[in-house]
Design a protein around this motif. Structure first.
Motif, PDB file in Angstrom:
ATOM      1  N   LYS A 253      -7.273  -1.158  22.887  1.00  0.00           N
ATOM      2  CA  LYS A 253      -6.939  -2.574  23.063  1.00  0.00           C
ATOM      3  C   LYS A 253      -7.616  -3.427  21.990  1.00  0.00           C
ATOM      4  CE  LYS A 253      -4.344  -2.410  26.777  1.00  0.00           C
ATOM      5  NZ  LYS A 253      -2.923  -2.813  26.743  1.00  0.00           N
TER       6      LYS A 253
ATOM      7  N   SER B 261      -6.912  -0.520  32.487  1.00  0.00           N
ATOM      8  CA  SER B 261      -6.330  -1.804  32.083  1.00  0.00           C
ATOM      9  C   SER B 261      -7.147  -2.970  32.608  1.00  0.00           C
ATOM     10  CB  SER B 261      -4.887  -1.917  32.604  1.00  0.00           C
ATOM     11  OG  SER B 261      -4.024  -1.137  31.830  1.00  0.00           O
TER      12      SER B 261
ATOM     13  N   SER C  13       3.055  -6.863  25.394  1.00  0.00           N
ATOM     14  CA  SER C  13       2.441  -6.726  24.068  1.00  0.00           C
ATOM     15  C   SER C  13       3.493  -6.655  22.965  1.00  0.00           C
ATOM     16  CB  SER C  13       1.562  -5.465  24.038  1.00  0.00           C
ATOM     17  OG  SER C  13       0.549  -5.543  25.004  1.00  0.00           O
TER      18      SER C  13
END
Length: 565
Positions: free
Chosen positions: A148, A468, A550
């Motif tokens: 990330k 996440s 994303s």
């Protein structure tokens, strides 16, 4: 080749390497002595046979025989000479063909390879490094966070104590450094004093040590510590952590908030100032079987349907797409609009049966506490009951046993929450529960992002990933007011009105069709205008708040640019 001198310098600086080199040199000296001795004997025996050769010829014969090349151009004629040749040949086999390669590999080549490996996994960051994120740990959650960081353009470094593990991570493309977590010198080499954030994702005890050690180097660097035990939160704060997050408890609470067992239809997944983003299952609502156009949500309650989840896949809303029970809508609006939506869609059907929680670990207990706060009854199925809690809500037994599930109320339960830490078990239980109750809501925990799709395919309506949750929290801390990561890749981000869209209306901008992002608010400096009218002109200097996954965000930035942040 330019790295070889540096690697050799690193090799020779090591004390063990010094000993190895000395041993290798002694062996080579002994080997040279044997060759010289045999060359002398060669001359004496040849003179005894009545022949004369030069000294160079003596060395040449000795090396050809010891190396087993044996050209045959120079040979002895006497038995003594031939016996000497056999001795030289056997000595060569032992020294040149066996001992020399072994000694060279053991005492030079292997240490050199190790030095080369250490150079690939550095122990120090460049002196000018700043604004980076130090991630302490190399478990799947830490690796997901590193991905990330790379995705959002944040410089990072993974701290790994083991060279071989660090090399394996380096080969996978991670920025990794080698060092011990409890050594202040490690954090000096990693420029902790100029880091944007230090993230400790180990055990409570080790995270305490990490925070305390980092504070020896820097008093101002923010430190995020993961905590498992509630009683450890104060200790980590005292040790120096700026932020302490009980991620396992947060995961359980997030799972419970999205269950249909309570009175609310939607569950809030993120707030951005006065903007609220929520998820709402279509199952059992008045929207089921209708299209978005037929529902008229925007006109009726003012909310904007940003998209919908369907078995783990996020899609843009289509006005004429029928809504079915397997969909979960993502809606945006202010607090009042979300409440109006709940009333419009209808509260979940009244069901006094308890929600079933499979797994009584930390996540399961946190989910139980959250359900209790929501006024929802529950039953916890646990194979080895050891947690404290109301015994009347505990069902002891294996969750894969039909009789145990029936005792827990599987036939009447509005929802089942699968919270074990074993992804394989979660998948098994998801398939089993879906077969038993096709009409029931199933929410499952996933440890890794890669398991989300499989759990959805197994029958889960919602899947919430621990990895996440951690990554979203860190990204939101690093980009306050700019990016808000919601669930499993859905983001809110803020950007100035692009020059190419100035004075155009939202409808003319065609942002959703071209990028997949939805404009959910416009900030013109006088407060947020949530879910603005499509005919609203976009003025220079205003800022847009957009929601998308994303990939959609990346398409928007490529198409319109990020503006001046």
């Amino acid at each position: 080749m330019k790295f070889i001198p540096a690697q050799l310098a690193t090799l020779f600086q090591d004390g063990a390497s010094h000993r190895n080199i000395r041993f290798l040199l002694k062996f080579l000296g002994m080997l040279v002595g044997v060759i010289v001795f045999y060359s002398l004997l060669f001359h004496f025996i040849m003179q005894w046979e009545g022949r004369e050769f030069s000294w160079v010829t003596g060395f040449y014969w000795t090396l050809t025989v010891m190396s087993t090349l044996g050209f045959g151009d120079i040979t002895f004629t006497s038995d003594l000479g031939r016996l000497f040749s056999i001795v030289v040949l056997l000595t060569g086999i032992i020294f040149l063909l066996v001992m020399l390669p072994f000694t060279f590999i053991q005492f030079f080549y292997a240490p050199w390879l190790e030095a080369h490996s250490r150079s690939l996994a550095p122990r120090e960051l460049p002196p000018a490094t700043s604004g980076h994120v130090l991630i302490i740990g190399a478990d799947p959650t830490a690796l997901n966070l590193a991905r990330k960081m790379r995705q959002y353009g944040h410089a990072y470094a993974l701290l790994c104590p083991d060279v071989q593990s660090a090399l394996a991570l380096h080969d996978q493309g991670y920025a990794v450094v080698v060092g011990e977590h409890d050594d202040a010198e490690t954090y000096r080499r990693l420029r902790a004093e100029s880091a944007a954030l230090v993230v400790a994702l180990d055990s409570d005890v080790r995270n305490t040590s990490i925070a305390f050690t980092v504070r020896e180097v820097s008093q101002h660097t923010p430190i995020l510590g993961k905590v498992d035990q509630d009683e450890s939160q104060d200790i980590l704060t005292l040790a120096g952590c700026t932020h302490v997050f009980p991620f396992t408890s947060m995961l359980g609470q997030a799972i419970a908030r999205r269950s249909l067992g309570g009175e609310r239809r939607s569950g809030v997944i993120g707030r951005f100032s006065s903007l609220v983003v929520a998820e709402s299952p279509v199952m059992g609502s008045r929207l089921e079987g209708k299209t978005l156009r037929q529902c008229g949500l925007r006109k009726a309650v003012g909310v904007n349907v940003v998209g919908f989840w369907e078995r783990g896949r996020f899609s843009l809303p289509e006005p004429d797409l029928p809504l079915h029970s397997g969909m979960v809508l993502v809606i945006a609006g202010d607090e009042e609009q979300i409440r109006s939506y709940d009333a419009f869609a209808g509260a979940p059907a009244k069901n006094d049966a308890p929600v079933i929680i499979l797994g009584g670990g930390r996540v399961g207990r946190a989910a139980a506490e959250q359900l209790l706060q929501q006024g929802q009854d529950y039953r916890v199925v646990e194979k080895s009951p050891r947690q404290t809690g109301p015994q009347e809500r505990l069902v002891a037994g294996n969750a894969a046993d039909l009789e145990v599930l029936e005792r827990a109320g599987i036939r009447q339960a509005p929802a089942v929450l699968i919270t074990t830490h074993d992804n394989d078990m979660n998948m098994y239980l998801t398939i089993y529960c879906r077969r038993l109750r096709p009409d029931m809501q199933i929410i499952s925990r996933a440890t890794l992002d890669r398991n989300i799709g499989a759990l959805h395919n197994a029958g889960a309506d919602l899947v919430i990933s621990h990895a996440s949750l951690v990554a979203n929290t860190v990204v939101n801390l690093l980009s306050p007011g700019k990016v808000l990561m919601l669930s499993e890749g859905i983001n809110i981000f803020r950007t100035p009105v692009p020059e190419g869209l100035a004075d155009k209306t939202l409808l003319e901008s065609n942002i959703r069709d071209e990028t997949g992002c939805s404009v959910v608010a416009v900030d013109s400096g006088q407060g947020l205008r949530i879910n603005p009218d499509p005919g609203l002109p976009l003025r220079r200097g205003a800022e847009l708040l957009l929601v998308g996954d994303s990939a959609s965000e990346q398409r928007y930035l490529e198409r319109f640019g990020g503006g001046e942040g």
